[in-house]
Design a protein around this motif. Sequence first.
Motif, short mmCIF file in Angstrom:
data_model
loop_
_atom_site.label_atom_id
_atom_site.label_comp_id
_atom_site.label_asym_id
_atom_site.label_seq_id
_atom_site.Cartn_x
_atom_site.Cartn_y
_atom_site.Cartn_z
N ARG A 42 0.82 -1.21 0.00
CA ARG A 42 0.00 0.00 0.00
C ARG A 42 0.86 1.26 0.00
O ARG A 42 0.53 2.25 -0.66
N ILE A 43 1.97 1.23 0.73
CA ILE A 43 2.88 2.38 0.74
C ILE A 43 3.44 2.63 -0.65
O ILE A 43 3.47 3.76 -1.15
N ASN A 44 3.86 1.58 -1.32
CA ASN A 44 4.42 1.70 -2.66
C ASN A 44 3.35 2.01 -3.70
O ASN A 44 3.63 2.67 -4.70
N LEU A 45 2.13 1.56 -3.44
CA LEU A 45 1.03 1.86 -4.35
C LEU A 45 0.76 3.37 -4.38
O LEU A 45 0.47 3.94 -5.44
N ALA A 46 0.86 4.01 -3.24
CA ALA A 46 0.67 5.46 -3.18
C ALA A 46 1.68 6.18 -4.07
O ALA A 46 1.36 7.20 -4.70
N LEU A 47 2.90 5.64 -4.17
CA LEU A 47 3.92 6.24 -5.03
C LEU A 47 3.59 6.03 -6.50
O LEU A 47 3.87 6.89 -7.35
N VAL A 48 2.97 4.89 -6.82
CA VAL A 48 2.51 4.65 -8.19
C VAL A 48 1.42 5.64 -8.56
O VAL A 48 1.41 6.21 -9.66
N PHE A 49 0.49 5.86 -7.64
CA PHE A 49 -0.58 6.83 -7.89
C PHE A 49 -0.01 8.22 -8.19
O PHE A 49 -0.55 8.96 -9.01
N LEU A 50 1.07 8.58 -7.51
CA LEU A 50 1.70 9.88 -7.73
C LEU A 50 2.45 9.93 -9.05
O LEU A 50 2.40 10.93 -9.78
N GLY A 51 3.16 8.85 -9.38
CA GLY A 51 4.04 8.86 -10.54
C GLY A 51 3.37 8.62 -11.87
O GLY A 51 3.79 9.17 -12.89
N ALA A 52 2.34 7.79 -11.90
CA ALA A 52 1.66 7.49 -13.16
C ALA A 52 0.88 8.71 -13.64
O ALA A 52 0.29 9.43 -12.83
N PHE A 53 0.86 8.94 -14.95
CA PHE A 53 0.09 10.07 -15.44
C PHE A 53 -1.36 9.69 -15.71
O PHE A 53 -2.23 10.55 -15.83
N ARG A 54 -1.65 8.38 -15.78
CA ARG A 54 -3.02 7.89 -15.89
C ARG A 54 -3.14 6.54 -15.21
O ARG A 54 -2.22 5.72 -15.26
N ILE A 55 -4.29 6.30 -14.58
CA ILE A 55 -4.64 4.98 -14.04
C ILE A 55 -5.91 4.54 -14.75
O ILE A 55 -6.92 5.27 -14.73
N ILE A 56 -5.87 3.38 -15.38
CA ILE A 56 -7.02 2.88 -16.14
C ILE A 56 -7.79 1.87 -15.29
O ILE A 56 -7.19 1.00 -14.64
N ALA A 57 -9.11 1.97 -15.30
CA ALA A 57 -9.98 1.03 -14.60
C ALA A 57 -10.98 0.47 -15.60
O ALA A 57 -11.49 1.20 -16.46
N ALA A 58 -11.28 -0.82 -15.48
CA ALA A 58 -12.20 -1.46 -16.42
C ALA A 58 -13.66 -1.33 -15.98
O ALA A 58 -14.56 -1.70 -16.73
N SER A 59 -13.89 -0.80 -14.78
CA SER A 59 -15.26 -0.66 -14.30
C SER A 59 -15.35 0.50 -13.32
O SER A 59 -14.34 0.93 -12.75
N ASP A 60 -16.56 0.96 -13.10
CA ASP A 60 -16.76 2.03 -12.11
C ASP A 60 -16.47 1.53 -10.70
O ASP A 60 -16.05 2.32 -9.84
N HIS A 61 -16.69 0.26 -10.45
CA HIS A 61 -16.41 -0.30 -9.14
C HIS A 61 -14.91 -0.19 -8.83
O HIS A 61 -14.52 0.22 -7.73
#
Length: 405
Positions: A150-169
């Motif tokens: 989870r700590i490293n995931l927060a860094l991915v959220f910061l670094g990526a310019f887009r996060i793709i999701a296949a559903s609204d959920h």
Amino acid sequence: MNKLKLLSFCHSNPAMSETFISDLLIDFYDQENTSVTFVSGSARGPSNVSFLDDVRLTGFSERSAFLARLINKILITQSLGCRAAMWVKKRISNFILDRELGAEKFDVAYVDYLTTAVLVRENLERRCIPYVVHAHGYDITSELSDSAYRINLALVFLGAFRIIAASDHIRRLLVLEGCDPKKILVVRYGIDNTNIQPMPWGDRFDRSPSIVFLGRLTGQKHPVALLHAFKLVLDEFPEVILKIIGDGPLKSDIETRVESLGISDSVKLLGALPRSQSFPILNESCIYAQHSVTARDGSQEGFAISLAEAALHQLPVVSTFHNGIPGNVIPGETGYLVAEFDYENMAKKILVLLRDRELIVKMGEAGRKHIVQLCSRKHRADILSGVLFQGVRNNVESGLIDTSN
């Protein structure tokens, strides 16, 4: 920049079980302005992307995961074990990637699964490669039990310019975990429907009635619940057949449960099959059933692409209110949804359809129309290609990369 050099990552080497990944890579590859290098976290085959510009079976994910499991067994404190294991996984992954990629230049990276992004993030950022990450399911559900992840995931959220999701959920789960909503883009999986021609219903109804399930035999698909629902269906329709297409860790459990329920003569376990063999089986069936649930380890699946493939064959779908499935199936119009683990109600909904052939046809036709509109493969590829080119433009404008050569 004459041609986009795309670097694609995944923890595995996509084949039959991850067609939503390989299909997109194929679509990227088919574009004249893009070259594709695929880096697999597995060193093993088979693969259905072997014809890409460059496919590298590095094993960065599976090798680091093996060492991490050893560390977790050695260290007593869970939190310490998680942190140490994550540190080792990232170091091993970086070492393998540096050895494999060397000083090679890439314009942009597309990373399937947040778990993979956690391992390759530092390498990409050190190389100043902009990256987009696709969240699929377990990577934003069961994996969250690991505090270091989870700590490293927060860094991915910061670094990526887009996060793709296949559903609204999945989008909601990303937001709740701390991802900037402005970075998230919901893009449904794409399916090429042009080569799927549903068998006429008259021909299907001339056969013995059959229910079909297509997917890996895992906890989140809960095939055991499906077997119990089917057992109840058999009490009223003893001539119906259940065909299970797939393989996975629950295979032996399924075989044992089929025997204990006394339904061996009515269940066909067909194993994992490519589309060329599984699609004809869908086409001759009457109903698609899948009992997806949140597994014991907390893992969930995303959009459930097999349900969409079934709908394109004009099969009404009976499934569960799980993750992105309510965006895939319209209850009462293209099929039925029941609560997770409610196999009795699943049996009742299957029986409603088996008693009414006109309803089967009506829901099946509505389901195909719905998925054709929702899951355009070309639309998905066009949107995500635009996202990748935008990421490059952003980096050029910021001066982080030079495309003059």
